[in-house]
Each structure stands twice: as structure tokens, then as C-alpha cells.
Design an enzyme around this catalytic site. Sequence first.
Site, PDB file in Angstrom:
ATOM      1  CG  ASP A 166      -2.377   0.128   0.847  1.00 47.60           C
ATOM      2  OD1 ASP A 166      -2.685  -0.025  -0.342  1.00 47.60           O
ATOM      3  OD2 ASP A 166      -3.209   0.382   1.728  1.00 47.60           O
ATOM      4  CG  ASP A 219      -8.140  -0.242   1.964  1.00 47.63           C
ATOM      5  OD1 ASP A 219      -6.982  -0.698   1.922  1.00 47.63           O
ATOM      6  OD2 ASP A 219      -8.509   0.756   1.315  1.00 47.63           O
TER       7      ASP A 219
END
Length: 535
Positions: free
Chosen positions: A384, A437
Amino acid sequence: MDIQRAIHILIIVLSLSPCLGSAGDIVHRDDNTPKRPGCENNFVLVKVPTWVDRVPDIEYVGVGARFGTTLESKEKHANETRLVLADPPDCCSKPKNKLNHEVLLVHRGGCSFTTKANFAEEVNASAILIINYKTELFKMVCEANETDVDIQIPAVMLPQDAGASLENHIKNNSLVFVQLYSPKRPLVDVAEVFLWLMAVGTILCSSYWSAWTARETAIEQDKLLKDASEELLNSENVSSSGFLDINTTSAVLFVVVASCFLVMLYKLMSLWFLEVLVVLFCIGGVEGLQTCLVALLSCFRWFQHAGESFVKVPLFGAVSYLTLAVCPFCIAFSVIWAVFRRISFAWIGQDILGIALMITVLQIVRVPNLKVGTVLLSCAFLYDIFWVFVSKWVFHESVMIVVARGDRSGEDSIPMLLKIPRMFDPWGGYSVIGFGDIILPGLLVAFSLRYDWLSKKNLRTGYFVWAMTAYGLGLLITYVALNLMDGHGQPALLYIVPFTLGTFLTLGKRRGELKTLWTRGEPEKPCPHIQFQPS
């Protein structure tokens, strides 16, 4: 089941591409031009409604400059002012126009932004609109060698297509009027609250479903183990064959493959490629929706017989009659969403399909122990950060944000995310969160509840409440960071992983159960054939 597993693995890989964020990014970052007196405005988006021959026309969006006076924040306080094309168009010398507080429209290039603004102010313009030579917004700053900047009119940049349209109207002898104002965004939008609830609720539902399934499987295995027959011992694999356990190798490969796929999305992103993603999303959505509906309807006794009666279907094996009955509705739902996905309320269908898909994935795909969960989340954490922040140095833009927004596809975003329109934001747009997420931390949270139930721990002594709270707090901190960063996309796992993983590891260490969590992932069971004699 092999087809189902392939779909779930593909969705996990696809889900790693979006990040959490909202609409409103401006291209130029202005990292090398610090604020100084006369050149210290915050960059703000500016609404530019227009009227052509007194008839309301298109409302454009521009960006305010670092210099000049600030704009009104409320529409009712902003004046409608005539727009005039500068002569010369670049305004790099004093314009020949005789102005009476009109707004001057000029082209970018030829000289500095402040030079154009100074000339516009000198001929009594009330504001200056500068047309960019690209179809994007650009932050206007002062030159490094400019000092004592004192510009008393607002300066706003417009994208190329907006400026060209206004210029054509003026050249056709139409009267063009504009209004300039910059409404403020609310600190918290209701959309973010609902998105938080959706993410937490998805993990909550899938965790309980996963734990309930694991407990039922454990009860079935216990019954088989009480019978000393070797054939029954071997048959325990049948009940667990519907689940996919991740190991450390596959955890690393997930992130490596996802990185390759993300670059492919970035390089090949176009309308046709997005259509392919939509088809894949619909296939996964159909499978997820029908799985959730079948499980839900099976709870009612009216549907239990249909859920327990099976028919053999080519490629899919034994399929219940209830599944066959539900499947056409799921297919129709996905097709209708795909056809009408560009209308204003299509986000509802996308979120329903997405949530059903994620719940199904989290119920079937599992991390067997804390070691695998740590490897998976640690790799996703680095993934990420790299593709949101570090990729800017290599590709000159954030690869993940470009892919998540669908900048090169002509649409708002790719479908592998939850989205809700910002309800009280004058700038509109959507708040979004990527499937990754939710799915990746959800795997660890679901593992915590499975462990608690198999260990017969209550909520107070278990790990689930702590893991669920840590995820909620991590996501909340992400939204705080998102608002502090003025809506620029944020890697949610940057905040969620330390909260969830850190809480789990710390709590396991303090309770002396870290070794069991790390290796076995479930409590030890005594062998039923060993008899303990009292001493």
C-alpha cells in the site's frame, strides 16, 4: 468448487488495487515552492458557474492560486461579472482592453503567473482566469526569485476544455458572465460515517459466519474422531474441502501478483479494459450474492428442504435447488447494475454486490494461524505504501490513486470498491474504500473469532472484540488523515495494519498464547483414544 476458488483468488488480487480516498485531487503538488509573504494562500477548488447571453450555462471547476486575494465561500456573496478575453491572449504585456472590473480570461505560458496577474490588476480587472494548456488543474505559485508579491485580485486556473469553451463563446460575440466562489468542505461528511459502518459491518458479519462454520466443522470432526474407524478419520477432509487456507508462500505471492496486476491496470487502463473488470466483478458478485442469499434463506424452515436437495450440474457439481432458484435473480441484478452503472444511484447496486462478495470471500478464504496473517498484512502494508507514495518517484504519479479513480478510463473508478456519494459536500464526488482495505484485515479479524469460539473464550477473555475495535479505530484514523490531507487518497492499510496486527500480537504475548496463535492457530485437543488414569 475449483471455479469458485479461482473467482475468490482473482477478487483478492483485484481488491488490492484501490485505496481509500475521495474526489478532488489537484495534479501539481507544489513541494518545491514554500509559502512566503504575498504568496501564502492555501490551494482551494473554485466553482465557476457561467451564463451565456444571460442564459445559465456550464459550471466549471478551477483552482485558486497561491497569490492574490481569497474568494467568497458562499454563492450568494459572489458577484456575476462579465468575462473578457485578454489582448494579447497571454497577458504577458499590458492588455489593450479597457476594463471596468470585468474578469480577464488569459492563456497560460509566455511569462509567470504573477506577471499576468499584475498586468490584469493594472487594467482594472476584478479577477483573472488563466486557461491551462492541459485538461487538468495546476497549482499556480510564485517564481522562486519573486519577492514582495502584492496582488489584490483573485487568480484562478481553468482546465483547457473549460477555457476553450468560454473563449469560443466570447469570440462569437456572446456576452459571458461568471461567478467565482470557493465553498468549504465539511470536516466530516455523512458518507464517511456510512462507509465506516459498511466496512465494519462487513467484517462483523463475515467473522461470525466464518466462526459458526468453523465450529460446526469442529463438532462434526469430533463426532468422527470418537469413532476409531480409519475410514471416518480420512473423511474429515470432505467437510473442510470448501475452504481455502492461505500459507506464507501464497501470502507473499498475493502481493507480488497484485503488484504486477496493478501495473498492468495502470498501463492498459482504458474504457475497454474497464469493461473487462466490470465483467469479472459481475461474475464474482453473482457468486457472492447467491451464496449469501442461499445461506440466509436456509435459516427459514420453508426453504430448508430446497437447500438440502441437490442436483448435479456440469462444471459445478452438486448444486442445491435453492441455489438454482436464487441464481437467476443474482444474474439479473448484476446485469442490470452493469448496464446502468453510470446513473447516479448505481452505487447502491455496486455496494450490495461488493459486500456480498467480500462476505463470501471472508467466509471461504482463511488464514490458518497468526504467522500467515502477519506475513499477509505486513506485505500488504508495504504494498500500500509503495504504490500510493513511492510510485510517484518512478511513474511521476501515484499508480494506485490513478487506477482507483479510473483517470484514463473515462469513468469515475474501477468497480472493486465501496462508494457512497458525499451528501453534504458542495463539491460532490464519492467517498470510497477498496475491497483490500476490508478483506485483508478482515481475514485476521475472522481468524480471531474462530479461535475464540474453538477455545470457548467469551468476549472479555477473547481476541475478537480487541481485533474488531482495533480495525474500527484504524479505519477512523484513516479518515482523519484523509481530511487532514484535503481529500487526497490515503493507503488505509498504513493505519489499519499497525492497529489490528499490533493489538493481536501484543495481547497474545501478554496472555502467553502467542506461540499457539502463531503456529497452530487453534487450541490443542486431547486425542480421544488416549485414556488418562486417575493418580
